[in-house]
Scaffold this motif. Structure first.
Motif, short mmCIF file in Angstrom:
data_model
loop_
_atom_site.label_atom_id
_atom_site.label_comp_id
_atom_site.label_asym_id
_atom_site.label_seq_id
_atom_site.Cartn_x
_atom_site.Cartn_y
_atom_site.Cartn_z
N CYS A 51 -15.20 -75.65 53.24
CA CYS A 51 -14.05 -75.59 54.14
C CYS A 51 -14.02 -76.83 55.03
CB CYS A 51 -14.09 -74.32 55.00
SG CYS A 51 -12.53 -74.05 55.88
N TYR A 57 -15.79 -67.67 64.21
CA TYR A 57 -15.84 -66.27 63.80
C TYR A 57 -16.01 -66.12 62.29
CZ TYR A 57 -11.00 -67.56 62.95
OH TYR A 57 -9.88 -68.22 62.55
N THR A 97 -7.86 -68.11 47.76
CA THR A 97 -8.44 -68.22 49.09
C THR A 97 -9.79 -68.90 48.97
OG1 THR A 97 -9.05 -66.95 51.06
CG2 THR A 97 -9.33 -65.84 48.95
N GLY A 98 -10.60 -68.85 50.04
CA GLY A 98 -11.90 -69.49 49.98
C GLY A 98 -12.78 -69.01 51.13
N GLU A 100 -11.84 -73.04 51.75
CA GLU A 100 -10.48 -73.57 51.85
C GLU A 100 -10.03 -74.02 50.45
OE1 GLU A 100 -7.92 -73.73 53.88
OE2 GLU A 100 -6.98 -74.83 52.26
N PRO A 101 -9.00 -73.37 49.91
CA PRO A 101 -8.55 -73.72 48.56
C PRO A 101 -8.25 -75.20 48.39
CG PRO A 101 -7.42 -71.72 49.31
CD PRO A 101 -8.25 -72.21 50.46
N THR A 150 -3.99 -68.57 50.75
CA THR A 150 -4.32 -68.53 52.17
C THR A 150 -5.04 -69.83 52.49
OG1 THR A 150 -4.54 -66.14 52.12
CG2 THR A 150 -5.57 -67.26 53.95
N SER A 151 -4.56 -70.55 53.50
CA SER A 151 -5.05 -71.92 53.72
C SER A 151 -5.04 -72.27 55.19
CB SER A 151 -4.12 -72.87 52.95
OG SER A 151 -4.38 -74.22 53.28
N ASN A 152 -5.84 -73.26 55.56
CA ASN A 152 -5.73 -73.78 56.92
C ASN A 152 -4.71 -74.92 56.99
OD1 ASN A 152 -7.04 -76.12 56.00
ND2 ASN A 152 -9.06 -75.40 56.67
N ASN A 213 -1.45 -66.38 60.14
CA ASN A 213 -2.43 -65.36 60.50
C ASN A 213 -3.31 -65.89 61.62
OD1 ASN A 213 -1.58 -63.69 58.45
ND2 ASN A 213 -3.09 -64.46 56.99
N ILE A 241 -4.65 -60.57 63.69
CA ILE A 241 -5.57 -59.67 63.01
C ILE A 241 -6.83 -59.50 63.86
CG2 ILE A 241 -6.44 -61.61 61.59
CD1 ILE A 241 -6.95 -59.44 59.40
N GLU A 242 -7.26 -58.25 64.01
CA GLU A 242 -8.48 -58.01 64.79
C GLU A 242 -9.68 -58.65 64.11
OE1 GLU A 242 -7.26 -53.70 66.79
OE2 GLU A 242 -8.61 -53.75 65.09
N MET A 244 -13.11 -59.08 62.52
CA MET A 244 -14.01 -58.17 61.80
C MET A 244 -15.43 -58.73 61.78
SD MET A 244 -11.58 -57.02 58.63
CE MET A 244 -10.93 -58.63 58.21
N ASP A 247 -18.44 -62.68 60.46
CA ASP A 247 -18.84 -64.02 60.87
C ASP A 247 -20.22 -64.32 60.30
OD1 ASP A 247 -19.61 -61.88 62.66
OD2 ASP A 247 -20.58 -63.41 63.89
N GLY A 382 -15.98 -66.36 54.80
CA GLY A 382 -15.77 -67.61 54.09
C GLY A 382 -16.45 -67.64 52.73
N1 SAM Z 1 -9.57 -71.42 54.62
C1 SAM Z 1 -8.50 -70.51 54.39
C2 SAM Z 1 -7.82 -70.14 55.68
O1 SAM Z 1 -8.15 -70.73 56.71
O2 SAM Z 1 -6.92 -69.31 55.65
C3 SAM Z 1 -8.86 -69.27 53.60
C4 SAM Z 1 -10.16 -68.60 53.86
S1 SAM Z 1 -10.31 -67.80 55.43
C5 SAM Z 1 -11.91 -67.08 55.24
C6 SAM Z 1 -9.20 -66.46 55.22
C7 SAM Z 1 -8.84 -65.69 56.46
O3 SAM Z 1 -9.93 -64.97 56.90
C8 SAM Z 1 -8.35 -66.54 57.60
O4 SAM Z 1 -7.09 -66.11 58.02
C9 SAM Z 1 -9.39 -66.29 58.65
O5 SAM Z 1 -8.84 -66.36 59.93
C10 SAM Z 1 -9.85 -64.90 58.30
N2 SAM Z 1 -11.14 -64.55 58.86
C11 SAM Z 1 -12.30 -65.22 58.76
N3 SAM Z 1 -13.29 -64.61 59.44
C12 SAM Z 1 -12.74 -63.51 59.98
C13 SAM Z 1 -13.23 -62.45 60.79
N4 SAM Z 1 -14.50 -62.44 61.19
N5 SAM Z 1 -12.39 -61.46 61.16
C14 SAM Z 1 -11.09 -61.49 60.76
N6 SAM Z 1 -10.55 -62.45 59.99
C15 SAM Z 1 -11.37 -63.45 59.61
#
Ligand code: SAM
Length: 386
Positions: A51, A57, A97-98, A100-101, A150-152, A213, A241-242, A244, A247, A382
């Motif tokens: 990523c 988190y 997803t990843g 980061e895709p 799903t991406s940053n 998100n 989103i709450e 979870m 981490d 991740g």
């Molecule tokens: N890198 C991409 C991104 O940023 O969307 C995809 C992977 S990321 C792991 C996918 C989603 O998981 C993101 O929206 C991220 O905010 C969420 N995420 C990661 N850790 C989280 C957590 N502890 N609780 C809730 N959502 C989480």
């Protein structure tokens, strides 16, 4: 990771009845059913653990261990699994997803392989149709499998046109704040402007509606109204989103979870919010109209109001293992089957057996589990693919 050997059944399209966790026979359906009557139609495919950000988190500061390249699924393998999933198992939504895709240089190839496989699979399902020549009366548009990511959004501006040309339909962008300093602290990278550029490029490329998100955190709560204002101004659908317990550093505590009531209080100081319910009864996000619409804001109460009972997800990790549950640790290796010459039927039946064993909620079959109790996973978000 606990890899499970679930055996290789044989009859095409009809899974054997022997996979019986809990003693109950699996019904003879080709779909990805589980012991609690849920059907998985939504496939999440993680394609990397790498990523470009280090959200506190989600990831440790040094990043996650990288999966060696030859252990990552290739575009061809992903295309084959997508084809099996759509044609034989009833998958109708696919999300990459990843990690980061966009860290995968071959992302366009991956999307293209998935698009071809999904379209061919749907064409093969329509009576009187071949993949090359769809039937004239086929409900083509209604039957298109949606491919999303799903991406940053870092670097998305440079690749979005090629991704859309390859078959990408939608993008969800993760963005927790539009305050540059807060973004840099939270993600451990000063890249807010690049993320916003990526979102604008996605909108310009026709990927609307772009969903944003945001993980709901105590440190970004005060900036939540600014984030909503930015989303409304740019025509993006924002969902909070709450947080979870996924981490990598294991720092999550239930006490840090910001409640929906606290968030609504902050947003209502700037906007008029009217409850709008859910897109459909099984949708995870509860929605509010912002200033009478059409803009909306959603809250996904994944901790305080778990929606496991309506979960329709099946997940593939970047290494090609199936996970039936975000919070379960069991994984079934499909990539090994592919590489060992298994037939599509063998792969499909192994996938079905893995999903039959899907836990009831949050990685557990316990019925007395409190809604906000979670099994702590061996892998972080991740590493699984969010
Ligand atoms: N890198 C991409 C991104 O940023 O969307 C995809 C992977 S990321 C792991 C996918 C989603 O998981 C993101 O929206 C991220 O905010 C969420 N995420 C990661 N850790 C989280 C957590 N502890 N609780 C809730 N959502 C989480």
């Amino acid at each position: 990771m606990a890899a499970v050997a679930l055996g290789v059944p044989s009859v095409r399209g009809v899974p054997r009845r022997a996979a019986t966790p809990g003693g109950r026979p699996r019904p003879a359906t080709p779909l990805l059913v589980d012991r609690y009557g849920r059907v998985a139609r939504d496939l999440r495919v993680s394609i990397t653990t790498a990523c470009s950000l280090r959200c506190t988190y989600c990831m440790p500061a040094e990043g996650l261990p990288l999966v060696p390249r030859d252990e990552l699924m290739t575009p061809e393998e992903i295309g084959r699994l997508v084809g099996i999933g759509v044609r034989d198992l009833g998958i109708r939504d696919i999300r990459f997803t990843g990690g980061e895709p966009l860290m995968r240089r071959d992302l366009e190839e991956i999307i293209g392989a998935a698009r071809t496989a999904a379209d061919d699979a749907m064409a093969a399902l329509r009576p009187g149709t071949t993949a090359a020549a769809p039937a004239a009366d086929a409900p083509a548009s209604a039957e298109r499998v949606r491919i999303a990511m799903t991406s940053n959004a870092l670097g998305l501006d440079k690749r979005v046109d090629a991704l859309v040309a390859a078959g990408l339909d939608r993008v969800n962008v993760s963005l927790d704040t539009v305050d540059r300093a807060a973004f840099a602290t939270l993600t451990r990278r000063d890249r807010l402007d690049d993320v916003l550029t990526g979102i604008r490029a996605a909108l310009a490329a026709g990927l609307a509606p772009v969903k944003i998100n945001a993980v709901l955190l105590p440190e970004t709560l005060t900036g939540a109204a600014d984030l909503l204002a930015w989303a409304v101004e740019h025509g993006c659908n924002l969902r909070f989103i709450e947080e979870m317990p996924l981490d990598a550093d294991g720092r999550w505590t239930r006490d840090d979870v910001v409640s929906a009531a606290d968030l609504l209080g902050v947003l209502e100081s700037r906007f008029r919010l009217t409850p709008a319910g859910r897109e459909d009864p099984s949708a995870p996000a509860e929605e509010w109209l912002v200033d009478d619409g059409p803009a909306t804001v959603g809250i996904i109460a994944s901790v305080t109001r778990s929606f496991c009972g309506a979960c329709d997800r099946t997940r593939l990790t970047a290494e090609g293992t199936v996970r039936s549950c975000l919070f379960g640790n069991e994984e079934t290796d499909l990539k090994a089957l592919l590489r060992n010459g298994a037939t599509d039927d063998e792969v499909g039946d192994t996938w079905r057996a893995a999903m039959w064993a899907k836990p009831r909620a949050h990685g557990s079959d316990a019925v007395e589990l409190a809604a906000d109790a979670f099994a702590r996973t061996e892998r972080s978000m991740g590493a699984i693919g969010g």
